[in-house]
Design a protein around this motif. Sequence first.
Motif, PDB file in Angstrom:
ATOM      1  N   ALA A 274       0.840  -1.200   0.000  1.00  0.00           N
ATOM      2  CA  ALA A 274       0.000   0.000   0.000  1.00  0.00           C
ATOM      3  C   ALA A 274       0.875   1.250   0.000  1.00  0.00           C
ATOM      4  CB  ALA A 274      -0.918  -0.003   1.217  1.00  0.00           C
TER       5      ALA A 274
ATOM      6  N   HIS B 165       1.003   4.488   1.285  1.00  0.00           N
ATOM      7  CA  HIS B 165       0.690   5.525   2.264  1.00  0.00           C
ATOM      8  C   HIS B 165       1.905   5.714   3.147  1.00  0.00           C
ATOM      9  CE1 HIS B 165       0.364   2.503   5.474  1.00  0.00           C
ATOM     10  NE2 HIS B 165      -0.250   1.742   4.572  1.00  0.00           N
TER      11      HIS B 165
ATOM     12  N   TYR C 152      -4.037   0.764  -1.214  1.00  0.00           N
ATOM     13  CA  TYR C 152      -4.244   2.214  -1.241  1.00  0.00           C
ATOM     14  C   TYR C 152      -3.245   2.821  -2.210  1.00  0.00           C
ATOM     15  CZ  TYR C 152      -4.396   7.117   0.043  1.00  0.00           C
ATOM     16  OH  TYR C 152      -4.503   8.486  -0.013  1.00  0.00           O
TER      17      TYR C 152
ATOM     18  N   LEU D  57     -12.281   8.004   0.851  1.00  0.00           N
ATOM     19  CA  LEU D  57     -11.312   8.076   1.937  1.00  0.00           C
ATOM     20  C   LEU D  57     -11.715   9.136   2.947  1.00  0.00           C
ATOM     21  CD1 LEU D  57      -9.256  10.766   1.621  1.00  0.00           C
ATOM     22  CD2 LEU D  57      -8.457   9.434  -0.320  1.00  0.00           C
TER      23      LEU D  57
ATOM     24  N   HIS E 201     -10.726   4.003   2.619  1.00  0.00           N
ATOM     25  CA  HIS E 201      -9.364   4.260   3.096  1.00  0.00           C
ATOM     26  C   HIS E 201      -9.363   5.238   4.272  1.00  0.00           C
ATOM     27  CE1 HIS E 201      -8.346   2.323  -0.648  1.00  0.00           C
ATOM     28  NE2 HIS E 201      -8.956   3.283  -1.329  1.00  0.00           N
TER      29      HIS E 201
ATOM     30  N   SER F  76      -7.030  -1.040   4.407  1.00  0.00           N
ATOM     31  CA  SER F  76      -6.118  -0.756   3.296  1.00  0.00           C
ATOM     32  C   SER F  76      -4.925   0.068   3.752  1.00  0.00           C
ATOM     33  CB  SER F  76      -6.860  -0.022   2.176  1.00  0.00           C
ATOM     34  OG  SER F  76      -7.306   1.250   2.623  1.00  0.00           O
ATOM     35  N   ILE F  77      -5.099   0.893   4.772  1.00  0.00           N
ATOM     36  CA  ILE F  77      -4.011   1.655   5.388  1.00  0.00           C
ATOM     37  C   ILE F  77      -3.848   1.129   6.809  1.00  0.00           C
ATOM     38  CG2 ILE F  77      -3.286   3.928   6.195  1.00  0.00           C
ATOM     39  CD1 ILE F  77      -4.764   5.150   3.840  1.00  0.00           C
TER      40      ILE F  77
END
Length: 323
Positions: free
Chosen positions: A63, A65, A100, A237, A265, A289-290
């Motif tokens: 992902a 981030h 993400y 998100l 997200h 996802s994060i």
Amino acid sequence: MRENLTDEALLFALQGSRTLGQQVASELGIRLAEHEEREFEDGEHKARPLQSVRDRDVYVLHALHSDPGHSVNDRLCRLLFFLACVKDAGAARVTAVVPYLGYARKDRRTQPRDPVTLRYLAQLFEAMGIDRLLVLEPHNPAAFDNAFRVPTERLGMHRLFVPELAPRIAAGHPVVVCSPDVGGVKRAVDFREALADALEREVEDAFFEKIRAAGELTLGRLVGDVQDATVVLVDDLIATGSTLTHAARSCREAGARQVLAVAAHGAFARGAEGNLGNEAFDRVLITDSIWPVKIDRNRLGGKFEIVSAAPLFAGAIARLHGG
């Protein structure tokens, strides 16, 4: 439902994404493929597979981030280099699995000489020689589709949240799916259709008109009837949560009996805890996802839930591998 892969498929998960990677592997009935990642004193790094990838169908999960140890840029470089490495090592097909997708929000020019960063990101992935990109709920699906010249797969968040929400929605009251802005109306429509199918009854639409100036929300008007309704606010998100909070309050003022918020997200920023703890919300649901979650869930009074995206990714990988 547990999926199964043949021996020709391998799933890697890079550091910082191994928690979700392990869950996806478990859903697939496999173990994560072995790899190593090394840090050097000058700040550079190296990652390589520890088993043969030649002629294999390879999936690399990571992902994009930031986390306490790595920036978005650092995670992006690590993913790009590893994708190219397995391609160079003879993999038959390489799929980037990106829960993400960082930089996806910068998909157009809003000021003179603005970058179109999503398009530049696409060019980087393509330069690594990947065969496909798999993501969960990109910010702007149309812009995402247009940016890439390799095949892409978009996983819709409604496949995760509708099964969670449908049993909780009481009969006898209207249900409205609402987008907090005009740009998310298509996402909300997809969600409404799936929710209506699950409930086997009619679900209405609503959305907010809004104007942002210098990052500030300056105007928002609710379009649609939410009187005595269970309202499901749908967004891709959550950052500060100011947009969702504005929408939730407006729905309450317009007579909504219940407000549920869902977002794929949790890109939480300063102020999110205070906003999401607002009494206008009954429940707030996000995916993993994060990870780890950048918010103190204990401050939200038990109204905050995390729905795992692992089964959705596992199902997609199994279907891609099976053709």
